[in-house]
Design a protein around this motif. Structure first.
Motif, PDB file in Angstrom:
ATOM      1  N   ALA A 134      -0.964  -2.794   4.123  1.00  0.00           N
ATOM      2  CA  ALA A 134      -0.370  -4.025   3.594  1.00  0.00           C
ATOM      3  C   ALA A 134       0.545  -3.722   2.412  1.00  0.00           C
ATOM      4  CB  ALA A 134      -1.465  -5.006   3.188  1.00  0.00           C
ATOM      5  N   ALA A 135       0.132  -2.809   1.553  1.00  0.00           N
ATOM      6  CA  ALA A 135       0.948  -2.447   0.387  1.00  0.00           C
ATOM      7  C   ALA A 135       2.193  -1.667   0.806  1.00  0.00           C
ATOM      8  CB  ALA A 135       0.119  -1.630  -0.603  1.00  0.00           C
ATOM      9  N   LEU A 136       2.093  -0.894   1.866  1.00  0.00           N
ATOM     10  CA  LEU A 136       3.230  -0.091   2.328  1.00  0.00           C
ATOM     11  C   LEU A 136       4.322  -0.929   2.989  1.00  0.00           C
ATOM     12  CD1 LEU A 136       1.516   3.063   3.860  1.00  0.00           C
ATOM     13  CD2 LEU A 136       2.786   2.880   1.713  1.00  0.00           C
ATOM     14  N   ALA A 137       4.024  -2.152   3.327  1.00  0.00           N
ATOM     15  CA  ALA A 137       5.020  -3.000   3.987  1.00  0.00           C
ATOM     16  C   ALA A 137       6.206  -3.286   3.070  1.00  0.00           C
ATOM     17  CB  ALA A 137       4.380  -4.297   4.456  1.00  0.00           C
ATOM     18  N   ALA A 138       5.990  -3.223   1.763  1.00  0.00           N
ATOM     19  CA  ALA A 138       7.085  -3.446   0.815  1.00  0.00           C
ATOM     20  C   ALA A 138       8.008  -2.228   0.797  1.00  0.00           C
ATOM     21  CB  ALA A 138       6.530  -3.699  -0.582  1.00  0.00           C
ATOM     22  N   ARG A 139       9.280  -2.467   0.952  1.00  0.00           N
ATOM     23  CA  ARG A 139      10.267  -1.375   0.936  1.00  0.00           C
ATOM     24  C   ARG A 139      10.826  -1.136  -0.460  1.00  0.00           C
ATOM     25  NH1 ARG A 139       9.539   1.399   5.539  1.00  0.00           N
ATOM     26  NH2 ARG A 139       9.376  -0.031   7.270  1.00  0.00           N
ATOM     27  N   ARG A 140      10.595  -2.098  -1.366  1.00  0.00           N
ATOM     28  CA  ARG A 140      11.047  -1.957  -2.751  1.00  0.00           C
ATOM     29  C   ARG A 140       9.904  -2.353  -3.663  1.00  0.00           C
ATOM     30  NH1 ARG A 140      16.380  -5.398  -2.030  1.00  0.00           N
ATOM     31  NH2 ARG A 140      14.769  -6.934  -2.312  1.00  0.00           N
ATOM     32  N   LEU A 146       5.978   4.574  -6.760  1.00  0.00           N
ATOM     33  CA  LEU A 146       4.790   5.405  -7.008  1.00  0.00           C
ATOM     34  C   LEU A 146       4.687   6.525  -5.985  1.00  0.00           C
ATOM     35  CD1 LEU A 146       1.961   2.807  -7.731  1.00  0.00           C
ATOM     36  CD2 LEU A 146       2.958   4.436  -9.341  1.00  0.00           C
ATOM     37  N   LEU A 147       4.869   6.159  -4.725  1.00  0.00           N
ATOM     38  CA  LEU A 147       4.770   7.168  -3.660  1.00  0.00           C
ATOM     39  C   LEU A 147       5.829   8.242  -3.837  1.00  0.00           C
ATOM     40  CD1 LEU A 147       4.043   4.943  -0.546  1.00  0.00           C
ATOM     41  CD2 LEU A 147       2.422   6.220  -1.957  1.00  0.00           C
ATOM     42  N   ALA A 148       7.046   7.830  -4.179  1.00  0.00           N
ATOM     43  CA  ALA A 148       8.118   8.804  -4.404  1.00  0.00           C
ATOM     44  C   ALA A 148       7.754   9.728  -5.559  1.00  0.00           C
ATOM     45  CB  ALA A 148       9.437   8.088  -4.665  1.00  0.00           C
ATOM     46  N   GLY A 149       7.217   9.153  -6.633  1.00  0.00           N
ATOM     47  CA  GLY A 149       6.824   9.954  -7.791  1.00  0.00           C
ATOM     48  C   GLY A 149       5.697  10.925  -7.487  1.00  0.00           C
ATOM     49  N   LEU A 150       4.837  10.546  -6.553  1.00  0.00           N
ATOM     50  CA  LEU A 150       3.730  11.418  -6.155  1.00  0.00           C
ATOM     51  C   LEU A 150       4.127  12.382  -5.036  1.00  0.00           C
ATOM     52  CD1 LEU A 150       0.865   8.764  -6.152  1.00  0.00           C
ATOM     53  CD2 LEU A 150       1.030  10.742  -7.678  1.00  0.00           C
ATOM     54  N   GLY A 151       5.343  12.235  -4.523  1.00  0.00           N
ATOM     55  CA  GLY A 151       5.802  13.102  -3.442  1.00  0.00           C
ATOM     56  C   GLY A 151       5.154  12.791  -2.100  1.00  0.00           C
ATOM     57  N   LEU A 157       1.868   8.550   4.787  1.00  0.00           N
ATOM     58  CA  LEU A 157       0.708   7.797   4.307  1.00  0.00           C
ATOM     59  C   LEU A 157       0.358   6.697   5.297  1.00  0.00           C
ATOM     60  CD1 LEU A 157      -1.470   7.259   2.219  1.00  0.00           C
ATOM     61  CD2 LEU A 157       0.198   5.893   0.923  1.00  0.00           C
ATOM     62  N   GLU A 158       1.367   6.076   5.871  1.00  0.00           N
ATOM     63  CA  GLU A 158       1.109   5.039   6.878  1.00  0.00           C
ATOM     64  C   GLU A 158       0.359   5.635   8.073  1.00  0.00           C
ATOM     65  OE1 GLU A 158       3.446   1.641   9.504  1.00  0.00           O
ATOM     66  OE2 GLU A 158       4.609   3.039   8.287  1.00  0.00           O
ATOM     67  N   LEU A 159       0.776   6.781   8.547  1.00  0.00           N
ATOM     68  CA  LEU A 159       0.102   7.440   9.666  1.00  0.00           C
ATOM     69  C   LEU A 159      -1.341   7.798   9.297  1.00  0.00           C
ATOM     70  CD1 LEU A 159       0.111   8.674  12.500  1.00  0.00           C
ATOM     71  CD2 LEU A 159       1.032  10.780  11.469  1.00  0.00           C
TER      72      LEU A 159
END
Length: 172
Positions: A134-140, A146-151, A157-159
């Motif tokens: 549900a949180a990953l549905a946001a594209r912005r 956060l995900l970009a910063g964590l690499g 992560l969705e998979l």
């Protein structure tokens, strides 16, 4: 029918834990509203373990995610010109009889709750991996940054979350 009632009860219990924990996380940051990032943190507290397992493959635990959130907000404040220590202290954590019933949520937090409600009566109980999805549905917003910063690639992560969710549901 009995299994359906058991699953509904499990989902309600998970929602209670999720919303109460997300509110505590937001208040600890000094925020008056719960965002998607706080629901991600709260998902780690769900007893099914699917959120922990989804992030484990990226070597990120709850504390690592919390630290990334704190860095994000510190960097955002610095970019806005706020001096360290210029912010007021965090809000006191207060418990009401049912804080999750009237949860003060930001747009991203409301979007997570709406996506979780769209899951609907599928007969499958809510798990931590559902919260991640549900949180990953946001594209912005905060979660993608956060995900970009964590690499962590969003698709990976969705998979991982889908795999964990499907395995958990199959084990019920």
């Amino acid at each position: 029918m009995l299994k359906g009632l058991k699953n509904a009860a499990s989902t309600l219990k998970a929602l209670k834990i999720l919303c109460e924990t997300a509110l505590v996380e937001a208040e600890a940051e000094g925020l008056a509203e719960v965002g998607a990032e706080h629901f991600l943190l709260a998902a780690f507290e769900l007893p099914d373990g699917t959120a922990r397992n989804s992030f484990r493959s990226f070597a990120v635990d709850r504390e690592g995610l919390r630290a990334a959130i704190q860095r994000h907000y510190a960097e955002a404040l610095a970019a806005a010109g706020a001096l360290p220590g210029a912010m007021p202290p965090p809000l006191p954590i207060t418990k009401s009889a049912s804080p999750w019933a009237t949860l003060p949520s930001s747009a991203s937090g409301r979007a997570v709750l709406e996506r979780l409600s769209l899951k609907g009566p599928t007969g499958e109980p809510l798990c931590g991996a559902d919260v991640i999805l549900a949180a990953l549905a946001a594209r912005r917003g905060v979660v993608p940054r956060l995900l970009a910063g964590l690499g962590i690639p969003r698709e990976a992560l969705e998979l991982a979350a889908r795999t964990e969710r499907d395995a958990w549901h199959a084990s019920l």
